[in-house]
Scaffold this motif. Structure first.
Motif, short mmCIF file in Angstrom:
data_model
loop_
_atom_site.label_atom_id
_atom_site.label_comp_id
_atom_site.label_asym_id
_atom_site.label_seq_id
_atom_site.Cartn_x
_atom_site.Cartn_y
_atom_site.Cartn_z
N ALA A 113 0.82 -1.21 0.00
CA ALA A 113 0.00 0.00 0.00
C ALA A 113 0.86 1.26 0.00
CB ALA A 113 -0.92 0.01 1.22
N ASP A 114 2.02 1.21 0.64
CA ASP A 114 2.85 2.42 0.77
C ASP A 114 4.28 2.05 1.17
OD1 ASP A 114 2.87 1.87 3.56
OD2 ASP A 114 1.00 2.98 3.80
N TYR A 115 5.15 3.08 1.24
CA TYR A 115 6.56 2.84 1.54
C TYR A 115 6.81 2.33 2.96
CZ TYR A 115 8.72 4.34 -2.81
OH TYR A 115 9.15 4.39 -4.11
N ASP A 116 5.93 2.68 3.91
CA ASP A 116 6.10 2.14 5.27
C ASP A 116 6.09 0.62 5.23
OD1 ASP A 116 6.39 4.49 6.52
OD2 ASP A 116 4.34 4.60 7.33
N GLN A 117 5.10 0.08 4.51
CA GLN A 117 5.01 -1.38 4.36
C GLN A 117 6.22 -1.93 3.61
OE1 GLN A 117 1.40 -2.58 2.39
NE2 GLN A 117 0.17 -2.54 4.27
N VAL A 118 6.64 -1.22 2.57
CA VAL A 118 7.74 -1.70 1.73
C VAL A 118 9.02 -1.86 2.56
CG1 VAL A 118 9.36 -1.01 -0.09
CG2 VAL A 118 6.90 -0.79 -0.48
N TRP A 119 9.44 -0.80 3.24
CA TRP A 119 10.76 -0.86 3.91
C TRP A 119 10.72 -1.76 5.14
CZ3 TRP A 119 13.51 -0.26 0.13
CH2 TRP A 119 13.44 0.82 -0.74
N LYS A 120 9.55 -1.82 5.80
CA LYS A 120 9.43 -2.75 6.93
C LYS A 120 9.67 -4.18 6.45
CE LYS A 120 6.36 -1.11 10.24
NZ LYS A 120 4.93 -1.01 10.50
N ALA A 121 9.07 -4.51 5.30
CA ALA A 121 9.21 -5.87 4.76
C ALA A 121 10.61 -6.12 4.22
CB ALA A 121 8.16 -6.10 3.66
N MET A 122 11.14 -5.20 3.43
CA MET A 122 12.41 -5.46 2.76
C MET A 122 13.60 -5.35 3.71
SD MET A 122 10.77 -6.22 0.14
CE MET A 122 12.15 -7.13 -0.57
N ASP A 123 13.49 -4.52 4.76
CA ASP A 123 14.54 -4.47 5.79
C ASP A 123 14.29 -5.51 6.87
OD1 ASP A 123 15.83 -2.37 4.50
OD2 ASP A 123 14.83 -0.81 5.67
N GLY A 124 13.18 -6.25 6.77
CA GLY A 124 12.80 -7.23 7.78
C GLY A 124 12.86 -8.66 7.25
N ALA A 125 11.90 -9.46 7.68
CA ALA A 125 11.95 -10.91 7.42
C ALA A 125 11.87 -11.26 5.93
CB ALA A 125 10.80 -11.60 8.16
N LEU A 126 11.07 -10.51 5.17
CA LEU A 126 10.93 -10.83 3.74
C LEU A 126 12.25 -10.59 3.01
CD1 LEU A 126 8.76 -11.70 1.62
CD2 LEU A 126 8.49 -9.28 1.10
N GLY A 127 12.86 -9.43 3.25
CA GLY A 127 14.15 -9.11 2.63
C GLY A 127 15.23 -10.11 3.04
N ALA A 128 15.23 -10.49 4.31
CA ALA A 128 16.25 -11.43 4.80
C ALA A 128 16.11 -12.77 4.08
CB ALA A 128 16.10 -11.62 6.31
N HIS A 129 14.88 -13.19 3.85
CA HIS A 129 14.66 -14.46 3.14
C HIS A 129 15.22 -14.38 1.72
CE1 HIS A 129 12.72 -18.26 2.10
NE2 HIS A 129 12.56 -17.68 0.90
N VAL A 130 14.94 -13.27 1.03
CA VAL A 130 15.41 -13.14 -0.36
C VAL A 130 16.94 -13.06 -0.40
CG1 VAL A 130 15.38 -11.67 -2.42
CG2 VAL A 130 13.26 -12.07 -1.14
N ARG A 131 17.56 -12.33 0.55
CA ARG A 131 19.02 -12.25 0.57
C ARG A 131 19.63 -13.64 0.76
NH1 ARG A 131 21.24 -9.24 4.88
NH2 ARG A 131 23.12 -8.96 3.63
N GLY A 132 18.98 -14.45 1.59
CA GLY A 132 19.45 -15.82 1.79
C GLY A 132 19.38 -16.61 0.49
N ALA A 133 18.28 -16.44 -0.26
CA ALA A 133 18.12 -17.16 -1.53
C ALA A 133 19.17 -16.69 -2.54
CB ALA A 133 16.70 -16.94 -2.07
N ILE A 134 19.48 -15.39 -2.53
CA ILE A 134 20.50 -14.86 -3.46
C ILE A 134 21.87 -15.44 -3.12
CG2 ILE A 134 21.73 -12.74 -4.16
CD1 ILE A 134 19.03 -11.23 -3.85
N SER A 135 22.16 -15.60 -1.84
CA SER A 135 23.48 -16.12 -1.44
C SER A 135 23.66 -17.57 -1.90
CB SER A 135 23.68 -16.01 0.07
OG SER A 135 22.92 -16.99 0.73
N LYS A 136 22.55 -18.29 -2.09
CA LYS A 136 22.64 -19.69 -2.52
C LYS A 136 23.08 -19.86 -3.97
CE LYS A 136 19.69 -21.67 0.96
NZ LYS A 136 18.29 -21.39 1.34
N VAL A 137 23.04 -18.78 -4.77
CA VAL A 137 23.52 -18.89 -6.15
C VAL A 137 24.89 -18.25 -6.32
CG1 VAL A 137 21.19 -19.07 -7.11
CG2 VAL A 137 22.30 -16.82 -6.98
N GLY A 138 25.61 -18.08 -5.21
CA GLY A 138 26.99 -17.60 -5.31
C GLY A 138 27.12 -16.09 -5.43
#
Ligand code: X2X
Length: 333
Positions: A113-138
């Motif tokens: 809905a807005d940037y508050d939701q975006v940065w909370k998610a991407m600096d939080g658990a959702l972003g951490a999950h994606v960073r983990g997935a990125i690290s798995k491809v080197g």
């Protein structure tokens, strides 16, 4: 003469201490490629962090920037960062998803809905999950994602006010399975093209429409080849700042620290740049000839729901990743 050679030898053994940095090659010459013009905040902040890194490492580390698809389109740069041809690349989440499918999760239609939701998610658990997935491809993903923005639709044909206005529309989308699926579900005829091809594809009418955040429409001068801008906010899109995993690990820890702080700080500043740019960019684009309209998300969401888009992508992402998104934005499907 001899004395000079001996002195130079001693200096090199001592690591060239005291020699002006301009006279020696840096120990680590890092290379950063991206797809945006030099005038976009991403590249303005990149120039800043490159200077900061060189100063803080006393010339041990330099970072050369290759903007504006100089080294090829996104697909090429993604291959280069994997092979080590470049050290750094900033793919949009949509683009890195061709390699790391979970990375497209932030781009699910009409989720944020807005940037508050975006940065909370991407600096939080959702972003951490994606960073983990990125690290798995080197690849190494830095902590702070950079902002691309909420994507809006433009067309040379007619304003897009509701989902039915998209019926059969020839629209360029990034090279991204999620984008293709979403624009098909909306009834349009999407064509996947790299960003480096967008201006000429619109100019030669290979496609009639495209979708991007307003700051990109401005810096890439897409208003020269488009007439209407419809504020749909259909996807929030960001750039992952990634590094080749081997080259990153090869950098001594003290230098890694300096580089990572400089890049993450620059990312936060770049987010603020986009935020303030968003205040005035619509007025600038209107002056450049684009006619704007606002939209209501209801007809678009209903079309996506009725066509099974959310159910399909919930299945493709899996319950865990989908759950992280819904944890940030509420129930979607
Ligand atoms: O290609 C695009 O549309 C852009 C510039 O937004 C991305 O990097 C996905």
């Amino acid at each position: 003469r001899r004395q000079f050679v001996a002195a130079a030898g001693a200096a090199s053994a001592a690591g060239l201490i005291g020699m002006p940095s301009i006279l020696r090659a840096a120990e680590y010459e890092l290379r950063y490629a991206n797809n945006l013009p030099m005038t976009h905040p991403l590249n303005i902040r990149a120039q800043e962090f490159a200077k900061r890194v060189e100063a803080e490492t006393k010339g041990q580390v330099t970072i050369a920037i290759f903007p504006n698809n100089q080294l090829g389109g996104d697909t090429d740069m993604l291959a280069q960062v994997r092979s080590g041809g470049v050290t750094f690349f900033t793919p949009s989440a949509l683009v890195i998803a061709t390699l790391v499918p979970a990375a497209a999760i932030n781009a699910v239609g009409f989720a944020f809905a807005d940037y508050d939701q975006v940065w909370k998610a991407m600096d939080g658990a959702l972003g951490a999950h994606v960073r983990g997935a990125i690290s798995k491809v080197g690849l190494y993903a830095f902590e702070k994602m950079w902002d691309n923005g909420f994507r809006q639709m433009t067309s040379s044909k007619a304003p897009i006010k509701e989902a039915k206005d998209m019926e059969g529309l020839k629209i360029r989308v990034p090279v991204s399975p999620l984008s293709v699926s979403m624009f098909k579900a909306l009834g349009s005829a999407p064509a996947s093209l790299q960003f480096s091809e967008v201006y000429s594809a619109l100019q030669t009418k290979i496609v009639d429409a495209q979708e991007n955040p307003l700051p990109i429409i401005q810096v890439a001068k897409l208003y020269e080849v488009q007439k209407f801008a419809s504020l749909t906010n259909h996807i929030w899109d960001g750039y992952w700042f990634i590094a080749n995993g081997r080259e990153w690990k090869g950098l001594p820890e003290n230098l890694q620290k300096i580089v990572a702080s400089a890049i993450n700080d620059a990312g936060l500043a770049q987010r603020a740049d986009i935020k303030s740019l968003n205040q005035g960019v619509q007025a600038d684009l209107e002056k450049n000839g684009l006619a704007f309209n606002t939209t209501n998300p209801d007809s678009f969401r209903a079309k996506l729901r009725d066509s099974g888009f959310y159910v399909e992508w919930k299945g493709r992402f899996g319950d865990d990743v989908w759950g992280l998104l819904e944890g940030a934005v509420g129930k979607l499907a």
